[in-house]
Scaffold this motif. Structure first.
Motif, short mmCIF file in Angstrom:
data_model
loop_
_atom_site.label_atom_id
_atom_site.label_comp_id
_atom_site.label_asym_id
_atom_site.label_seq_id
_atom_site.Cartn_x
_atom_site.Cartn_y
_atom_site.Cartn_z
N GLY B 1 0.94 -1.26 0.03
CA GLY B 1 0.05 -0.06 0.03
C GLY B 1 0.83 1.35 -0.18
N ASP B 2 0.10 2.51 -0.07
CA ASP B 2 0.72 3.63 0.01
C ASP B 2 1.49 4.10 1.42
OD1 ASP B 2 -1.89 4.43 -1.99
OD2 ASP B 2 0.09 4.16 -2.62
N SER B 3 2.42 4.61 1.54
CA SER B 3 3.10 5.07 2.73
C SER B 3 3.92 6.12 2.88
CB SER B 3 3.84 3.70 3.55
OG SER B 3 4.91 3.45 2.84
N VAL B 4 3.86 6.87 3.85
CA VAL B 4 4.80 8.09 4.19
C VAL B 4 5.56 7.92 5.30
CG1 VAL B 4 4.84 10.68 4.60
CG2 VAL B 4 3.27 9.51 3.02
N THR B 5 7.14 7.95 5.13
CA THR B 5 7.61 7.68 6.27
C THR B 5 8.62 8.93 6.62
OG1 THR B 5 8.29 5.29 5.62
CG2 THR B 5 9.58 6.57 7.07
N GLN B 6 8.40 9.72 7.96
CA GLN B 6 9.14 10.53 8.61
C GLN B 6 9.99 9.82 9.72
OE1 GLN B 6 5.19 12.90 8.87
NE2 GLN B 6 6.71 14.46 9.48
N THR B 7 11.37 10.00 9.45
CA THR B 7 12.35 9.08 10.21
C THR B 7 12.43 9.50 11.61
OG1 THR B 7 13.99 10.15 9.21
CG2 THR B 7 13.42 7.94 8.30
N GLU B 8 12.30 11.03 11.71
CA GLU B 8 12.51 11.62 13.06
C GLU B 8 11.37 11.88 14.16
OE1 GLU B 8 15.32 13.49 9.94
OE2 GLU B 8 13.23 13.51 10.30
N GLY B 9 11.24 11.37 14.97
CA GLY B 9 10.15 11.64 15.86
C GLY B 9 10.14 12.95 16.50
N LEU B 10 11.47 13.32 16.77
CA LEU B 10 11.65 14.71 17.44
C LEU B 10 12.98 15.19 17.06
CD1 LEU B 10 11.37 16.84 19.55
CD2 LEU B 10 12.81 15.41 21.16
N VAL B 11 12.96 16.69 16.44
CA VAL B 11 13.98 17.24 16.02
C VAL B 11 14.24 18.54 16.85
CG1 VAL B 11 15.13 18.54 14.18
CG2 VAL B 11 14.00 16.27 13.60
N THR B 12 15.26 18.54 17.60
CA THR B 12 15.65 19.77 18.35
C THR B 12 16.66 20.68 17.65
OG1 THR B 12 15.11 18.46 20.34
CG2 THR B 12 16.17 20.85 20.69
N VAL B 13 16.52 21.86 17.60
CA VAL B 13 17.50 23.09 16.78
C VAL B 13 17.47 24.16 17.56
CG1 VAL B 13 15.53 23.82 15.20
CG2 VAL B 13 17.92 23.85 14.65
N VAL B 19 17.15 24.02 9.55
CA VAL B 19 16.62 22.80 10.28
C VAL B 19 15.95 22.06 8.92
CG1 VAL B 19 14.14 23.91 10.30
CG2 VAL B 19 14.75 21.77 11.59
N LYS B 20 16.03 20.55 8.89
CA LYS B 20 15.78 19.99 7.89
C LYS B 20 14.63 18.81 8.40
CE LYS B 20 17.17 17.01 3.92
NZ LYS B 20 18.09 16.25 3.24
N LEU B 21 13.60 18.51 7.98
CA LEU B 21 12.60 17.50 8.27
C LEU B 21 12.76 16.44 7.22
CD1 LEU B 21 9.88 19.20 10.46
CD2 LEU B 21 12.19 18.62 11.01
N ASN B 22 12.86 15.12 7.39
CA ASN B 22 12.99 14.15 6.45
C ASN B 22 11.45 13.50 6.08
OD1 ASN B 22 15.66 14.43 5.73
ND2 ASN B 22 15.95 13.26 7.56
N CYS B 23 11.31 13.47 4.62
CA CYS B 23 10.07 12.59 4.41
C CYS B 23 10.14 11.81 2.91
CB CYS B 23 8.88 13.74 4.12
SG CYS B 23 7.44 12.90 3.38
N THR B 24 9.87 10.53 3.05
CA THR B 24 10.21 9.64 1.93
C THR B 24 8.72 9.01 2.13
OG1 THR B 24 11.13 7.77 3.40
CG2 THR B 24 12.55 9.52 2.23
N TYR B 25 8.50 8.47 0.69
CA TYR B 25 7.23 7.75 0.29
C TYR B 25 7.38 6.54 -0.48
CZ TYR B 25 7.77 10.18 -4.04
OH TYR B 25 7.97 10.62 -5.25
N GLN B 26 6.31 5.83 -0.58
CA GLN B 26 5.97 4.74 -1.43
C GLN B 26 4.67 4.76 -1.92
OE1 GLN B 26 7.07 1.29 0.88
NE2 GLN B 26 8.97 0.94 -0.40
#
Lengths: 108, 113
Positions: B1-13, B19-26
């Motif tokens: 199925g389709d999915s979105v992955t955000q690898t970091e639960g918390l980013v502190t800066v 700052v960079k927040l990651n997002c990958t998908y299938q």
């Protein structure tokens, strides 16, 4: 201004209880959605609808029923509530998903 | 199925730093729209950015993101983080013509002085 209104804002019930969450949109959008938000899981789609009388199954539908009575109104029903359904519930309408302010449900 | 992955639960800066927040998908959709949503404390999620064009930078409120279909990514960036950027950020996708929106698990951004 586009709006999605949810009621109640807070609800406490007991295990096995019957709960109805209400949502009304004034956006004239075709699509409406029910999501639950849980830490570590993000927003998960329960049910959605593209018009009165229509219902589409989402990704986490077990234990939930929904009904779209009009273009404006979409209801989420929990007929035998369980503690695992304690969550923050968001209703939304398209386009690009416009969310209501949420209903916090606690099942004791 | 389709999915979105955000690898970091918390980013502190630290304030003022990038700052960079990651997002990958299938996804199996041929044509897709991508979103970043921001949710401030005790508020509803709201759209921050939207894009459906490959390799085109999209900007809003000082944030920017570029959809890269070659790497299945849609990372969110800002050159100088502000204290007011502290919030929960969601990456999401929707297949054009399919009105089912799929969200990632969310990344909490904490900006400190």
């Amino acid at each position: 201004e586009a709006a999605v209104t949810q009621s109640p804002r807070n609800k406490v019930t007991v295990t096995g209880g019957n709960v109805t969450l209400s949502c009304r949109q004034t956006n004239s959008h075709n699509y409406m959605y029910w999501y639950r938000q849980d830490t570590g899981h993000g927003l998960r789609l329960i049910h959605y609808s593209y018009g009165a009388g229509n219902l589409q199954i989402g990704d986490v539908p077990d234990g939930y029923k929904a009904t779209r009575t009009t273009q404006e109104d979409f209801f989420l029903l929990l007929e035998l509530a369980s503690p695992s359904q304690t969550s923050l519930y968001f209703c939304a309408s398209s386009d690009d998903i416009f969310f209501g302010h949420g209903t916090k449900l606690s099942v004791l | 199925g389709d999915s979105v992955t955000q690898t970091e639960g918390l980013v502190t800066v630290t304030e003022g730093l990038p700052v960079k927040l990651n997002c990958t998908y299938q996804t199996t959709y041929l044509t897709i729209a991508f979103f970043w949503y921001v949710q401030y404390l005790n508020e509803a999620p709201q759209v921050l950015l939207k894009s459906s064009t490959d390799n085109k930078r999209t900007e809003h409120q000082g944030f920017h993101a570029t959809l890269h279909k070659s790497s299945s990514s849609f990372h969110l960036q800002k050159s100088s983080a502000q204290l007011s950027d502290s919030a929960l950020y969601y990456c999401a996708l929707s297949g054009t013509g399919n009105y089912k929106y799929v969200f990632g698990a969310g990344t909490r951004l904490k900006v400190i002085a």
